[in-house]
Design a protein around this motif. Structure first.
Motif, PDB file in Angstrom:
ATOM      1  N   ASP A   1      -8.789  64.251  -6.527  1.00 37.31           N
ATOM      2  CA  ASP A   1      -7.979  63.531  -5.414  1.00 37.31           C
ATOM      3  C   ASP A   1      -8.732  63.102  -4.228  1.00 37.31           C
ATOM      4  OD1 ASP A   1      -5.896  63.565  -7.440  1.00 37.31           O
ATOM      5  OD2 ASP A   1      -4.555  64.024  -5.894  1.00 37.31           O
ATOM      6  N   THR A   2      -8.071  62.071  -3.589  1.00 41.54           N
ATOM      7  CA  THR A   2      -8.410  61.756  -2.279  1.00 41.54           C
ATOM      8  C   THR A   2      -7.322  62.175  -1.267  1.00 41.54           C
ATOM      9  OG1 THR A   2      -9.769  59.998  -2.936  1.00 41.54           O
ATOM     10  CG2 THR A   2      -9.261  59.806  -0.751  1.00 41.54           C
ATOM     11  N   VAL A   3      -7.614  62.532   0.142  1.00 40.03           N
ATOM     12  CA  VAL A   3      -6.592  63.062   1.023  1.00 40.03           C
ATOM     13  C   VAL A   3      -5.490  62.243   1.356  1.00 40.03           C
ATOM     14  CG1 VAL A   3      -8.177  62.810   3.198  1.00 40.03           C
ATOM     15  CG2 VAL A   3      -6.524  64.649   3.085  1.00 40.03           C
ATOM     16  N   ASN A   4      -5.915  60.855   1.752  1.00 40.43           N
ATOM     17  CA  ASN A   4      -5.047  59.992   2.315  1.00 40.43           C
ATOM     18  C   ASN A   4      -4.616  58.831   1.288  1.00 40.43           C
ATOM     19  OD1 ASN A   4      -7.388  58.722   2.574  1.00 40.43           O
ATOM     20  ND2 ASN A   4      -7.335  58.834   4.704  1.00 40.43           N
ATOM     21  N   VAL A   5      -4.760  59.053  -0.014  1.00 44.21           N
ATOM     22  CA  VAL A   5      -4.533  57.918  -0.822  1.00 44.21           C
ATOM     23  C   VAL A   5      -4.068  58.292  -2.247  1.00 44.21           C
ATOM     24  CG1 VAL A   5      -5.496  55.921  -1.839  1.00 44.21           C
ATOM     25  CG2 VAL A   5      -6.417  56.561  -0.005  1.00 44.21           C
ATOM     26  N   VAL A   6      -3.024  57.801  -2.677  1.00 38.50           N
ATOM     27  CA  VAL A   6      -2.485  58.187  -3.957  1.00 38.50           C
ATOM     28  C   VAL A   6      -1.728  56.976  -4.477  1.00 38.50           C
ATOM     29  CG1 VAL A   6      -0.723  59.738  -5.261  1.00 38.50           C
ATOM     30  CG2 VAL A   6      -1.870  60.562  -3.092  1.00 38.50           C
ATOM     31  N   PRO A   7      -2.085  56.772  -5.900  1.00 38.11           N
ATOM     32  CA  PRO A   7      -2.940  57.453  -6.808  1.00 38.11           C
ATOM     33  C   PRO A   7      -4.274  56.959  -6.542  1.00 38.11           C
ATOM     34  CG  PRO A   7      -1.682  55.775  -8.016  1.00 38.11           C
ATOM     35  CD  PRO A   7      -1.076  55.676  -6.747  1.00 38.11           C
ATOM     36  N   HIS A   8      -5.088  57.970  -6.551  1.00 34.88           N
ATOM     37  CA  HIS A   8      -6.520  57.567  -6.426  1.00 34.88           C
ATOM     38  C   HIS A   8      -7.414  58.994  -7.086  1.00 34.88           C
ATOM     39  CE1 HIS A   8     -10.201  56.548  -4.157  1.00 34.88           C
ATOM     40  NE2 HIS A   8      -9.819  55.391  -3.889  1.00 34.88           N
ATOM     41  N   SER A   9      -7.495  58.852  -8.102  1.00 33.82           N
ATOM     42  CA  SER A   9      -8.140  60.052  -8.986  1.00 33.82           C
ATOM     43  C   SER A   9      -8.520  59.564 -10.359  1.00 33.82           C
ATOM     44  CB  SER A   9      -7.075  61.242  -8.896  1.00 33.82           C
ATOM     45  OG  SER A   9      -7.440  62.305  -9.405  1.00 33.82           O
TER      46      SER A   9
ATOM     47  N   ASP B   1      -0.817  49.496  -0.633  1.00 30.90           N
ATOM     48  CA  ASP B   1       0.470  49.448  -1.271  1.00 30.90           C
ATOM     49  C   ASP B   1       0.272  48.210  -2.420  1.00 30.90           C
ATOM     50  OD1 ASP B   1       1.505  51.372   0.138  1.00 30.90           O
ATOM     51  OD2 ASP B   1       2.081  49.926   1.695  1.00 30.90           O
ATOM     52  N   ARG B   2      -0.382  47.194  -2.054  1.00 32.22           N
ATOM     53  CA  ARG B   2      -0.608  45.945  -2.940  1.00 32.22           C
ATOM     54  C   ARG B   2      -0.971  46.356  -4.265  1.00 32.22           C
ATOM     55  NH1 ARG B   2       1.387  42.518  -5.723  1.00 32.22           N
ATOM     56  NH2 ARG B   2       0.335  40.418  -6.131  1.00 32.22           N
ATOM     57  N   MET B   3      -2.147  47.308  -4.285  1.00 31.70           N
ATOM     58  CA  MET B   3      -2.817  47.648  -5.758  1.00 31.70           C
ATOM     59  C   MET B   3      -1.826  48.628  -6.402  1.00 31.70           C
ATOM     60  SD  MET B   3      -5.773  46.513  -5.641  1.00 31.70           S
ATOM     61  CE  MET B   3      -5.359  45.246  -4.937  1.00 31.70           C
ATOM     62  N   PHE B   4      -0.942  49.418  -5.670  1.00 34.93           N
ATOM     63  CA  PHE B   4       0.086  50.175  -6.328  1.00 34.93           C
ATOM     64  C   PHE B   4       1.070  49.254  -7.109  1.00 34.93           C
ATOM     65  CE2 PHE B   4       3.889  52.774  -6.613  1.00 34.93           C
ATOM     66  CZ  PHE B   4       3.496  53.760  -7.569  1.00 34.93           C
ATOM     67  N   GLU B   5       1.622  48.253  -6.168  1.00 37.54           N
ATOM     68  CA  GLU B   5       2.345  47.347  -6.964  1.00 37.54           C
ATOM     69  C   GLU B   5       1.867  46.765  -8.321  1.00 37.54           C
ATOM     70  OE1 GLU B   5       3.540  44.211  -4.327  1.00 37.54           O
ATOM     71  OE2 GLU B   5       3.788  45.601  -2.612  1.00 37.54           O
ATOM     72  N   ARG B   6       0.649  46.357  -8.192  1.00 41.41           N
ATOM     73  CA  ARG B   6       0.061  45.889  -9.565  1.00 41.41           C
ATOM     74  C   ARG B   6       0.071  46.762 -10.560  1.00 41.41           C
ATOM     75  NH1 ARG B   6      -5.224  43.021  -6.801  1.00 41.41           N
ATOM     76  NH2 ARG B   6      -4.216  41.331  -5.659  1.00 41.41           N
ATOM     77  N   LEU B   7      -0.194  48.252 -10.144  1.00 35.52           N
ATOM     78  CA  LEU B   7      -0.244  49.191 -11.293  1.00 35.52           C
ATOM     79  C   LEU B   7       1.180  49.470 -11.812  1.00 35.52           C
ATOM     80  CD1 LEU B   7      -1.648  51.582 -12.758  1.00 35.52           C
ATOM     81  CD2 LEU B   7      -0.995  52.953 -10.731  1.00 35.52           C
TER      82      LEU B   7
ATOM     83  N   LEU C   1       8.827  51.019  -7.340  1.00 38.30           N
ATOM     84  CA  LEU C   1       8.825  50.499  -6.083  1.00 38.30           C
ATOM     85  C   LEU C   1      10.024  50.281  -5.304  1.00 38.30           C
ATOM     86  CD1 LEU C   1       6.492  47.480  -7.408  1.00 38.30           C
ATOM     87  CD2 LEU C   1       5.714  49.509  -6.497  1.00 38.30           C
ATOM     88  N   ALA C   2      11.052  51.161  -5.918  1.00 37.85           N
ATOM     89  CA  ALA C   2      12.386  51.191  -5.145  1.00 37.85           C
ATOM     90  C   ALA C   2      12.290  51.852  -3.726  1.00 37.85           C
ATOM     91  CB  ALA C   2      13.413  51.845  -5.897  1.00 37.85           C
ATOM     92  N   PRO C   3      13.057  51.300  -2.832  1.00 33.91           N
ATOM     93  CA  PRO C   3      12.761  51.775  -1.179  1.00 33.91           C
ATOM     94  C   PRO C   3      12.554  53.329  -1.324  1.00 33.91           C
ATOM     95  CG  PRO C   3      14.263  50.043  -1.292  1.00 33.91           C
ATOM     96  CD  PRO C   3      13.977  50.269  -3.067  1.00 33.91           C
ATOM     97  N   ASP C   4      13.395  54.015  -2.139  1.00 34.08           N
ATOM     98  CA  ASP C   4      13.503  55.438  -2.149  1.00 34.08           C
ATOM     99  C   ASP C   4      12.677  56.129  -2.916  1.00 34.08           C
ATOM    100  OD1 ASP C   4      14.648  54.655  -4.375  1.00 34.08           O
ATOM    101  OD2 ASP C   4      16.483  56.200  -4.222  1.00 34.08           O
ATOM    102  N   ARG C   5      11.822  55.277  -3.736  1.00 39.24           N
ATOM    103  CA  ARG C   5      10.793  55.887  -4.569  1.00 39.24           C
ATOM    104  C   ARG C   5       9.424  55.752  -3.740  1.00 39.24           C
ATOM    105  NH1 ARG C   5      11.372  59.380  -8.276  1.00 39.24           N
ATOM    106  NH2 ARG C   5      10.462  57.891 -10.122  1.00 39.24           N
ATOM    107  N   PHE C   6       8.498  54.989  -4.257  1.00 38.98           N
ATOM    108  CA  PHE C   6       6.912  55.177  -3.694  1.00 38.98           C
ATOM    109  C   PHE C   6       6.399  53.661  -3.274  1.00 38.98           C
ATOM    110  CE2 PHE C   6       7.608  58.034  -7.466  1.00 38.98           C
ATOM    111  CZ  PHE C   6       8.102  59.030  -6.874  1.00 38.98           C
ATOM    112  N   PRO C   7       7.210  52.847  -2.732  1.00 42.94           N
ATOM    113  CA  PRO C   7       6.325  51.682  -2.278  1.00 42.94           C
ATOM    114  C   PRO C   7       5.631  51.623  -1.336  1.00 42.94           C
ATOM    115  CG  PRO C   7       8.547  51.689  -1.415  1.00 42.94           C
ATOM    116  CD  PRO C   7       8.388  52.856  -2.222  1.00 42.94           C
ATOM    117  N   THR C   8       5.501  52.887  -0.561  1.00 49.61           N
ATOM    118  CA  THR C   8       4.532  52.834   0.801  1.00 49.61           C
ATOM    119  C   THR C   8       3.449  54.001   0.374  1.00 49.61           C
ATOM    120  OG1 THR C   8       5.723  54.571   2.007  1.00 49.61           O
ATOM    121  CG2 THR C   8       6.207  52.275   2.065  1.00 49.61           C
ATOM    122  N   MET C   9       2.363  53.995   1.062  1.00 50.52           N
ATOM    123  CA  MET C   9       1.434  55.034   0.921  1.00 50.52           C
ATOM    124  C   MET C   9       2.000  56.328   1.293  1.00 50.52           C
ATOM    125  SD  MET C   9      -1.667  55.587  -0.535  1.00 50.52           S
ATOM    126  CE  MET C   9      -2.438  53.988  -0.595  1.00 50.52           C
TER     127      MET C   9
END
Length: 391
Positions: free
Chosen positions: A222-230, A247-253, A263-271
């Motif tokens: 893993d990487t300290v300040n980025v998820v998912p990045h492994s 965040d744009r990369m995660f949207e694509r994933l 991507l819901a507001p209470d889930r994981f849309p932000t780093m």
């Protein structure tokens, strides 16, 4: 450019090899009888030299010379008078004990560039300590970060990484000094400690600690300040590296995974949300990748412009079309061992590309060319130096 390589093993010789890749004439100075220990380090060949030596001794001429003997030191001074750069990686003070310190050499050739690589540099309380790349990985802070969170620190891939990185920085320093010499006429000393190049590459480790006292710990892949990045394992047991750095990369994933709920507001849309829920996000991604073959995961992610790549073994690399298209694997015919495959020259230059002219030379192969041809030593003196073990 003429370079004298009086070093052993890897860091400084790699610096010289990089310069040789782009046309410098590199004269490798080795101990009579034994030569550079790197000749015997690694997989041996029928030529009596290791594959390491054939690869990293590339584009060099070999002469034998015992610098500890006064006549040997005198011969080196004669070579220095007509060279541009001298590279060495002895412990600090060694050249000085032999009467070959920087001030002495500079008096012979004012614009000489002396490149010095040592474990801890030419000054500081640790200057006299010995060191190798493994020690540099530990001292620099790199090894502390390598390994699983609940496991011991491990070697970060290559035990020689610090040697290669130090050699690269040393070549960079040599070229900066060479450019300066072209403008101002003077040479200078380039001082590189084996741990420093590694430390320079540890991104925000130092400023983060200075600012908040944060000590980064081991995190596996893993990487300290980025998820998912492994690294994630596919259904067929193979591994991929995934890098969702924005965040744009995660949207694509999420789109590729057909999981808009992520991507819901209470889930994981932000780093920040993903970092806070690292384990949960990693488990979701791992489950999805683990349900598909590696080829299918790669296809879907690449179609969706999600950064992904395979974890290649060297066997995978030899089969990969990108390595072949870029010419990264150079097939060389050698008179001693036949075909040898080595990494090609890096970087690629459009107008003045480098090249591999020869693999690591035999010990003392160029004694006659250098001593009798360049220095004009008589046949009688040449035989006397050889008989006395100077060359």
């Amino acid at each position: 450019m003429r370079v004298l390589d009086v070093a052993t093993m890897l860091a400084a010789p790699f610096c010289a090899a990089l310069l040789g890749d782009f046309g410098a004439e590199v004269i490798k100075v080795e101990m009579p009888g034994s030569g550079d220990p790197f000749r015997r380090f690694g997989t041996m060949t029928e030529a009596g030299a290791s594959l390491n030596w054939l690869n990293d001794g590339r584009n060099k001429k070999s002469v034998t010379l015992d610098l500890r003997q006064p006549r040997g030191a005198a011969l080196l001074k004669r070579l220095v008078a007509d060279c541009d750069i001298l590279v060495e990686n002895f412990r600090p003070g060694t050249l000085e004990r032999w009467g070959l310190g920087y001030e002495t050499l500079k008096a012979i050739k004012r614009d000489l560039i002396l490149v010095r690589i040592s474990a801890y540099g030419q000054d500081g309380p640790y200057r006299d300590r010995p060191g190798f790349a493994r020690i540099a990985h530990a001292f620099s802070g790199l090894a502390y970060l390598a390994g699983e969170a609940d496991g011991p620190p491990v070697t970060p891939g290559s035990t020689s990484l610090a040697d290669y990185i130090s050699g690269l920085y040393a070549a960079f320093g040599a070229l900066l000094a060479y450019t300066s010499r072209e403008r101002f006429g003077d040479g200078q000393m380039v001082d590189v400690a084996l741990y420093e190049g590694i430390f320079r590459m540890l991104d925000e480790l130092a400023p983060a600690y200075a600012r908040s006292g944060f000590v980064r710990e081991r995190m596996g892949a893993d990487t300290v300040n980025v998820v998912p990045h492994s690294h994630y394992q596919s259904a067929d047991g193979k591994w991929v590296a995934l890098a969702c750095s924005t965040d744009r990369m995660f949207e694509r994933l999420a789109s590729v995974m057909q999981r808009p709920d992520l991507l819901a507001p209470d889930r994981f849309p932000t780093m920040a949300q993903r970092v806070a829920a690292r384990a949960e996000v990693n488990d979701i991604v791992a489950d999805w990748i683990g349900s598909l073959s590696r080829d299918e995961v790669m296809r879907r992610c690449l179609d969706g412009e999600v950064p992904i790549g395979p974890l290649n073994s060297i066997a995978d690399i030899f089969d990969d079309p990108q390595f072949h298209a870029r010419g990264n694997l150079l097939h060389v015919q050698d008179r001693r061992v036949g075909e040898v495959v080595v990494p090609n020259v890096v970087p690629r230059l459009s107008a003045t590309p480098g090249r591999l002219a020869s693999l690591g030379p035999d010990l003392g192969q160029h004694n006659d060319e250098i001593y009798r041809g360049y220095l004009g030593i008589s046949a009688e003196e040449f035989e006397s130096l050889r008989a006395d073990g100077v060359i």
